[in-house]
Design a protein around this motif. Structure first.
Motif, PDB file in Angstrom:
ATOM      1  N   LYS A 115       0.810  -1.213   0.000  1.00 60.33           N
ATOM      2  CA  LYS A 115       0.000   0.000   0.000  1.00 60.33           C
ATOM      3  C   LYS A 115       0.849   1.272   0.000  1.00 60.33           C
ATOM      4  N   PHE A 116       0.535   2.145  -0.923  1.00 57.85           N
ATOM      5  CA  PHE A 116       1.031   3.510  -0.902  1.00 57.85           C
ATOM      6  C   PHE A 116      -0.031   4.284  -0.142  1.00 57.85           C
ATOM      7  N   GLY A 117       0.229   4.567   1.109  1.00 55.65           N
ATOM      8  CA  GLY A 117      -0.784   5.171   1.961  1.00 55.65           C
ATOM      9  C   GLY A 117      -0.333   6.467   2.587  1.00 55.65           C
ATOM     10  N   PHE A 118      -0.922   6.773   3.733  1.00 55.42           N
ATOM     11  CA  PHE A 118      -0.676   8.052   4.403  1.00 55.42           C
ATOM     12  C   PHE A 118       0.802   8.271   4.720  1.00 55.42           C
ATOM     13  N   ASP A 119       1.482   7.241   5.205  1.00 51.87           N
ATOM     14  CA  ASP A 119       2.907   7.399   5.492  1.00 51.87           C
ATOM     15  C   ASP A 119       3.697   7.586   4.200  1.00 51.87           C
ATOM     16  N   ALA A 120       3.470   6.725   3.243  1.00 53.75           N
ATOM     17  CA  ALA A 120       4.252   6.744   2.009  1.00 53.75           C
ATOM     18  C   ALA A 120       4.050   8.019   1.197  1.00 53.75           C
ATOM     19  N   ALA A 121       2.925   8.684   1.381  1.00 54.26           N
ATOM     20  CA  ALA A 121       2.621   9.884   0.589  1.00 54.26           C
ATOM     21  C   ALA A 121       3.664  10.980   0.751  1.00 54.26           C
ATOM     22  N   ARG A 122       4.365  10.995   1.862  1.00 55.79           N
ATOM     23  CA  ARG A 122       5.360  12.059   2.068  1.00 55.79           C
ATOM     24  C   ARG A 122       6.746  11.702   1.530  1.00 55.79           C
ATOM     25  N   THR A 123       6.945  10.456   1.122  1.00 52.03           N
ATOM     26  CA  THR A 123       8.269  10.034   0.669  1.00 52.03           C
ATOM     27  C   THR A 123       8.738  10.800  -0.566  1.00 52.03           C
ATOM     28  N   PRO A 124       7.921  10.955  -1.618  1.00 54.03           N
ATOM     29  CA  PRO A 124       8.408  11.724  -2.773  1.00 54.03           C
ATOM     30  C   PRO A 124       8.810  13.160  -2.404  1.00 54.03           C
ATOM     31  N   TRP A 125       8.066  13.775  -1.494  1.00 55.34           N
ATOM     32  CA  TRP A 125       8.420  15.122  -1.057  1.00 55.34           C
ATOM     33  C   TRP A 125       9.792  15.130  -0.382  1.00 55.34           C
TER      34      TRP A 125
END
Length: 179
Positions: free
Chosen positions: A138-148
């Motif tokens: 899952k690309f979820g709430f935590d993962a959403a900030r990784t590209p930033w």
């Protein structure tokens, strides 16, 4: 700081959360760079020694916190902050942590989208794992900030590994949005 508190009335769960610790460290580094006050640098180095001793594992990767070592959370890899720390705290090998984290992110990335998972196992190929209901792959709430976090590092330091990782996600987004 304990990672989970109940407002101002007490601790729910003890131990540091590495992502927050890196944000605190980056704030101290920014304060030092902005105002040149050596106290900020001294506080940063003291703080980073604690982070290094409690939240960096033997593989020079970031543990999710001071109280547990697995699974990894790819979004905790604040690559830009790690590279800033390397320039201000030469007593610890923050560049190795940044490079190892980028390697982990590259291996964890979804083969089509390039997106990371919320959590992954602690050995190569850093496969996605379900941790506390995050959902496998899952690309979820935590993962959403990784590209930033990776984009900040690329903007600040221009490293090819960060660019390649971001390009995969960007290419997928362009195909899904028609450019």
């Amino acid at each position: 700081m304990n990672w989970k508190i109940n407002g101002c009335s007490g601790t729910v769960e003890e131990g540091a959360a590495t992502d927050a610790e890196l944000d605190v460290g980056l704030a101290l580094a920014m304060a030092y760079k902005q105002w040149g006050d050596e106290k900020y640098l001294s506080d940063l180095k003291s703080f980073l020694a604690k982070v290094w001793n409690n939240e960096v594992d033997g593989a020079k990767l970031l543990k999710p916190g001071s109280q547990f070592a697995s699974p990894y959370n790819p979004s905790y890899a604040s690559i830009g902050a790690l590279r800033v720390f390397a320039s201000l705290d030469p007593g610890h090998d923050w560049n190795a942590v940044a490079d190892n984290s980028m390697n982990m992110l590259a291996k964890n990335a979804h083969s089509t989208t390039g997106l990371p998972s919320d959590w992954c196992n602690t050995s190569s190929p850093y496969a996605p794992v379900d941790f506390k209901g995050s959902g496998n792959s899952k690309f979820g709430f935590d993962a959403a900030r990784t590209p930033w976090r990776v984009a900040l590092s690329y903007i600040w330091f221009g490293k090819d590994a960060e660019k390649q990782w971001l390009n995969k996600i960007g290419s997928w987004i362009r195909t899904k949005t028609g450019g």
